[in-house]
Design an enzyme around this catalytic site. Sequence first.
Site, short mmCIF file in Angstrom:
data_model
loop_
_atom_site.label_atom_id
_atom_site.label_comp_id
_atom_site.label_asym_id
_atom_site.label_seq_id
_atom_site.Cartn_x
_atom_site.Cartn_y
_atom_site.Cartn_z
N SER A 114 29.88 24.93 -37.36
CA SER A 114 30.60 25.42 -38.53
C SER A 114 31.83 26.22 -38.17
O SER A 114 32.71 26.39 -39.00
CB SER A 114 29.66 26.30 -39.38
N CYS A 115 31.91 26.72 -36.95
CA CYS A 115 33.04 27.57 -36.58
C CYS A 115 33.34 27.41 -35.11
O CYS A 115 32.62 27.92 -34.27
CB CYS A 115 32.75 29.03 -36.90
N GLY A 116 34.40 26.71 -34.79
CA GLY A 116 34.74 26.48 -33.40
C GLY A 116 35.42 27.65 -32.74
O GLY A 116 35.78 27.57 -31.58
#
Length: 282
Positions: A114-116
């Site tokens: 969901s969040c790189g």
Amino acid sequence: MGRVTERRRTLRIRDGAVSSRADTLVAEEPLEIRLNGKPLAITMRTPGDDFALAAGFLVSEGVIADGGEVQSIVYCAGADADGVNTYNVVDVKLAPGVRVPDITLERNVYTTSSCGLCGKASLDAVRTTTRHPVGDTPPVRITPGLLSALPDRLRAAQKVFDRTGGLHAAALFSEAGELLDVREDVGRHNAVDKLVGRALTDGRLPLSRAVLLVSGRASFELAQKAVMAGIPVLAAVSAPSSLAVDLAAESGLTLVGFLRGPSMNVYAGEHRIALEAGVRDG
């Protein structure tokens, strides 16, 4: 190598009727990326195109910008309890003479689906100077009508999504609307890295005449990946973040959001949008 999809038993309830059946789910497994044998990052991804994912990630991080800077990419240690290779560890060896960055880091990278950007010390750490600045000359020109057709073309190419409904996708199109490449992954940032990594290994960077379309929203991270690959146009079917708009404006990237049918918002780089005369309302 891990499968793209897996089957799980599920209890289905539909209008009061109860049944039991197997459901097809998108696979999600960790991939550890090593650089010259040293751990660099872990990302949760859908197995497949792992070498392209690793290469694209290194482009996004500013480590490499050309396929000649990579000597090899291989699967390495990562056995399960039975001694079987999990194919969840990839080692990228840089070519002789390519500078290896300090990966002891203030970054301590851990990227999730969901969040790189989780684990970045600060936003300043990801404002990497690209070696492929947006420089399409003459500028790419694309009509709203052509842009509006791209989401349906992307959706038609999402083979795994049809079976699972659980994947993000990213696609590269030519300025004439031709689908050049499409990748799916549980994380939209991974899908973009797979596109960029494939372009790197095929000798197609910078992607200075391409349009990048992503499912979902346009985060700062995705705008950064577009800039690092020299892509002049980024379009998303959902909203951009404020920081993505700021980065697009600073770098010369055209950023389009809420691309749904004939409707869209152009947040930066409107000079690449070929509007008909008289369409502005002021």
